[in-house]
Design an enzyme around this catalytic site. Structure first.
Site, PDB file in Angstrom:
ATOM      1  N   ASN A  63      64.238  33.723  57.638  1.00 36.62           N
ATOM      2  CA  ASN A  63      63.068  34.553  57.366  1.00 36.62           C
ATOM      3  C   ASN A  63      62.740  35.338  58.633  1.00 36.62           C
ATOM      4  O   ASN A  63      62.300  34.761  59.633  1.00 36.62           O
ATOM      5  CB  ASN A  63      61.872  33.693  56.965  1.00 36.62           C
ATOM      6  CG  ASN A  63      60.628  34.516  56.649  1.00 36.62           C
ATOM      7  OD1 ASN A  63      60.643  35.748  56.751  1.00 36.62           O
ATOM      8  ND2 ASN A  63      59.552  33.851  56.271  1.00 36.62           N
ATOM      9  N   PRO A  64      62.948  36.648  58.645  1.00 38.51           N
ATOM     10  CA  PRO A  64      62.761  37.422  59.878  1.00 38.51           C
ATOM     11  C   PRO A  64      61.311  37.486  60.350  1.00 38.51           C
ATOM     12  O   PRO A  64      61.051  37.838  61.507  1.00 38.51           O
ATOM     13  CB  PRO A  64      63.268  38.820  59.493  1.00 38.51           C
ATOM     14  CG  PRO A  64      63.066  38.892  58.006  1.00 38.51           C
ATOM     15  CD  PRO A  64      63.321  37.503  57.502  1.00 38.51           C
ATOM     16  N   ASP A 123      57.907  26.167  56.759  1.00 37.50           N
ATOM     17  CA  ASP A 123      57.952  25.344  55.555  1.00 37.50           C
ATOM     18  C   ASP A 123      57.920  26.174  54.280  1.00 37.50           C
ATOM     19  O   ASP A 123      58.400  25.732  53.232  1.00 37.50           O
ATOM     20  CB  ASP A 123      56.783  24.356  55.565  1.00 37.50           C
ATOM     21  CG  ASP A 123      56.931  23.320  56.672  1.00 37.50           C
ATOM     22  OD1 ASP A 123      58.057  22.816  56.858  1.00 37.50           O
ATOM     23  OD2 ASP A 123      55.934  23.028  57.362  1.00 37.50           O
ATOM     24  N   GLY A 124      57.343  27.376  54.343  1.00 36.74           N
ATOM     25  CA  GLY A 124      57.330  28.243  53.176  1.00 36.74           C
ATOM     26  C   GLY A 124      58.735  28.630  52.744  1.00 36.74           C
ATOM     27  O   GLY A 124      59.038  28.711  51.545  1.00 36.74           O
ATOM     28  N   GLY A 153      59.115  28.405  62.207  1.00 32.90           N
ATOM     29  CA  GLY A 153      57.844  28.888  61.688  1.00 32.90           C
ATOM     30  C   GLY A 153      56.673  28.343  62.469  1.00 32.90           C
ATOM     31  O   GLY A 153      56.818  27.815  63.576  1.00 32.90           O
ATOM     32  N   GLY A 155      54.517  25.963  61.118  1.00 36.02           N
ATOM     33  CA  GLY A 155      54.234  24.580  60.740  1.00 36.02           C
ATOM     34  C   GLY A 155      55.389  23.645  61.019  1.00 36.02           C
ATOM     35  O   GLY A 155      55.300  22.711  61.803  1.00 36.02           O
ATOM     36  N   ASP A 210      43.867  26.076  56.272  1.00 39.14           N
ATOM     37  CA  ASP A 210      45.141  26.794  56.297  1.00 39.14           C
ATOM     38  C   ASP A 210      44.981  28.205  55.737  1.00 39.14           C
ATOM     39  O   ASP A 210      45.248  29.203  56.415  1.00 39.14           O
ATOM     40  CB  ASP A 210      46.178  26.012  55.496  1.00 39.14           C
ATOM     41  CG  ASP A 210      47.547  26.675  55.502  1.00 39.14           C
ATOM     42  OD1 ASP A 210      47.743  27.633  56.270  1.00 39.14           O
ATOM     43  OD2 ASP A 210      48.423  26.223  54.748  1.00 39.14           O
ATOM     44  N   ARG A 223      45.575  28.125  65.209  1.00 39.08           N
ATOM     45  CA  ARG A 223      44.732  28.574  64.089  1.00 39.08           C
ATOM     46  C   ARG A 223      44.304  27.404  63.215  1.00 39.08           C
ATOM     47  O   ARG A 223      43.200  27.403  62.670  1.00 39.08           O
ATOM     48  CB  ARG A 223      45.460  29.625  63.261  1.00 39.08           C
ATOM     49  CG  ARG A 223      46.596  29.117  62.371  1.00 39.08           C
ATOM     50  CD  ARG A 223      47.257  30.285  61.653  1.00 39.08           C
ATOM     51  NE  ARG A 223      48.357  29.883  60.791  1.00 39.08           N
ATOM     52  CZ  ARG A 223      48.253  29.669  59.483  1.00 39.08           C
ATOM     53  NH1 ARG A 223      47.084  29.801  58.881  1.00 39.08           N
ATOM     54  NH2 ARG A 223      49.305  29.318  58.778  1.00 39.08           N
TER      55      ARG A 223
END
Length: 496
Positions: A63-64, A123-124, A153, A155, A210, A223
């Site tokens: 995932n860029p 994780d997405g 990522g 997470g 989240d 965050r």
């Protein structure tokens, strides 16, 4: 407390978890080029090819946008040189172009052309890949394809649960390929959506901190801490109804919280026709004569039918094929639209759907609720200290009834201790295991999340599949049996 504030200031603490660093080795001199090639081949076969003659074929999906846009560079600079250059593996990389692309790539994958799937992102991206893997017609074969989560990522819950705390450790783990079974849960939502989750389901405070901090994604893990502080200051309760089947070792144990709640509900059930004033979502009243009528309206809303229209019930046959659901079948031929007051009682007027004896129910407003599978759901956040990859159940945790400044301090204590997985000692935190569940959200002031992805706030039905998929773990993982077995086998070979 120092760890909590270090998060707030952005200074990430280092864990004591086993990691691997790459070091240069002394050169080996050979008399001829063919001798050198033969030596390299033998080393690669022994060290990274699991003794096979041909190199493993690795497909990396990247995932860029993950890791503040650094995932592609991370793979090309830290992982690919190890796998392709040093270990001599055959590596193919694909960069996702849009949301859901990873699911499409995995769904169309030729299983005969790949030996390992590497997911480079958060994780997405793992969630997307899992949907593609298990939605295939040949899911029973596809589920055995080993998955490696290279943390790229914000997470990285799966990677940390597997002991893959950085890209170098993940690359080393791919070379050694210690594979562990991992539980996955089917998640069903009307009218016919079937998803698969491997990390968590959250509602209330955990979801809000989240989703509401998405604009702050550039801050990284900080965050989540800021979101947690805001939710603690609000200290709001969120309405839901839950029925669950505990793990076998808990079936005979009394659930004091649920028993107390049942008494409270029975005393308040006399007020008929009540609705959830917080949500604007219809709440079928517990124990009233109007329950079956309002339940029907609730189901129609969930499946997209107008209120008052001739309704249809929702059954397991309405959902896509996949791993069997023997525990959810206990709920009857039609899935209940809401949770009854007590197990063993019907949730509809004709008695066709009920929660069986042995299940437990809860209708109480919750401030924090989470259902978690592995130990970590994010870096530095061991949200499930009871968790392991292949237990056959998930762990359900919740907090309720906190009020005032004392309640805020207790909620803060849970968040602080959760960094190291010590929050199980907090008196306000309740915990049970879960093998199957129905969850009815009844509040529009929060979100329902599956593995970090927001889903519609309609009834959710879950069942855990023990050891359904295969994941690559750190060979030095201190807790997982697969790593212990691998180390024992290596010791035995050295002795022999």
């Amino acid at each position: 407390m120092p760890g909590f504030w270090s998060h707030l200031l952005g200074a990430m603490q280092q864990t004591a978890a086993p990691r691997f660093r790459l070091h240069k080795t002394l050169p080996l001199e050979c008399s001829t080029g063919s001798e050198a090639s033969s030596l390299v081949q033998q080393i690669r076969q022994a060290a990274a090819w699991c003794g096979k003659e041909k190199p493993p074929r690795v497909l990396a999906i990247i995932n860029p946008k993950s890791g503040q846009g650094r995932a592609v560079k991370l793979f090309q600079s830290c992982v690919q040189p190890v796998l392709e250059g040093a270990a001599g593996m055959s590596v193919t990389s694909m960069v996702t172009q849009h949301a859901g692309h990873a699911s499409q790539l995995v769904a169309g994958l030729n299983l005969d052309s790949v030996d390992l799937l590497a997911v480079v992102g958060g994780d997405g991206l793992v969630f997307e890949g899992l949907q593609g893997l298990l939605s295939r017609p040949d899911w029973d074969r596809a589920r055995l394809l080993p998955i490696t989560h290279i943390p790229g990522g914000s997470g990285n819950g799966l990677a940390h649960s597997c002991g893959l705390h950085d890209s170098a450790t993940a690359a080393f783990a791919i070379c050694k390929r210690v594979v562990s079974p991992m539980d996955v849960a089917s998640a069903l939502q009307p009218p016919n959506r079937r998803m698969y989750i491997m990390l968590s389901t959250t509602y209330g405070m955990m979801s809000n901190l989240d989703v509401n901090t998405e604009p702050l994604r550039w801050m990284g893990d900080v965050r989540f801490t800021l979101g947690a502080l805001w939710e603690i200051l609000k200290l709001q309760s969120y309405h839901a109804s839950i029925a669950w089947l505990p793990a076998a070792d808990q079936l005979q144990q009394p659930n004091a919280a649920a028993a107390t709640l049942a008494v409270q509900n029975s005393s308040s059930a006399a007020s008929k026709g009540s609705t959830n004033s917080h949500a604007g979502v219809l709440e079928p009243p517990v124990g009233s004569n109007a329950a079956s009528e309002q339940s029907a309206e609730f189901v129609k809303a969930a499946v997209g039918e107008p209120a008052g229209a001739p309704g249809r019930t929702v059954s397991l046959q309405d959902f896509p094929a996949g791993p069997g659901l023997p525990l959810l079948k206990q709920l009857g031929p039609h899935l209940p639209a809401f949770v009854p007051q007590q197990p063993g009682t019907s949730s509809s007027s004709n008695g066709s759907s009920s929660v069986p004896l042995g299940w437990r129910v809860m209708h109480e407003p919750l401030q924090l609720w989470s259902l978690i599978n592995p130990p970590y759901i994010a870096a530095q956040y061991r949200a499930n200290p009871w968790g392991c990859l292949n237990s056959g159940h998930m762990n359900m945790m919740w907090v309720k009834g906190l009020k005032g400044m004392q309640g805020r301090l207790q909620a803060l204590d849970v968040q602080v201790k959760a960094e190291q997985g010590l929050h199980g000692s907090c008196p306000c935190l309740e915990h049970e295991t879960m093998r199957a569940m129905m969850f009815i959200p009844r509040d529009s002031n929060t979100y329902l999340q599956l593995d970090g992805e927001v889903v519609p706030s309609v009834p959710l039905y879950l069942e855990v599949h023990n050891g359904l998929i295969r994941v690559v773990i750190n060979p030095a993982h201190p807790d997982e049996p697969a790593a212990s077995f691998s180390r024992a086998a290596a010791t035995a070979r050295n002795v022999l």
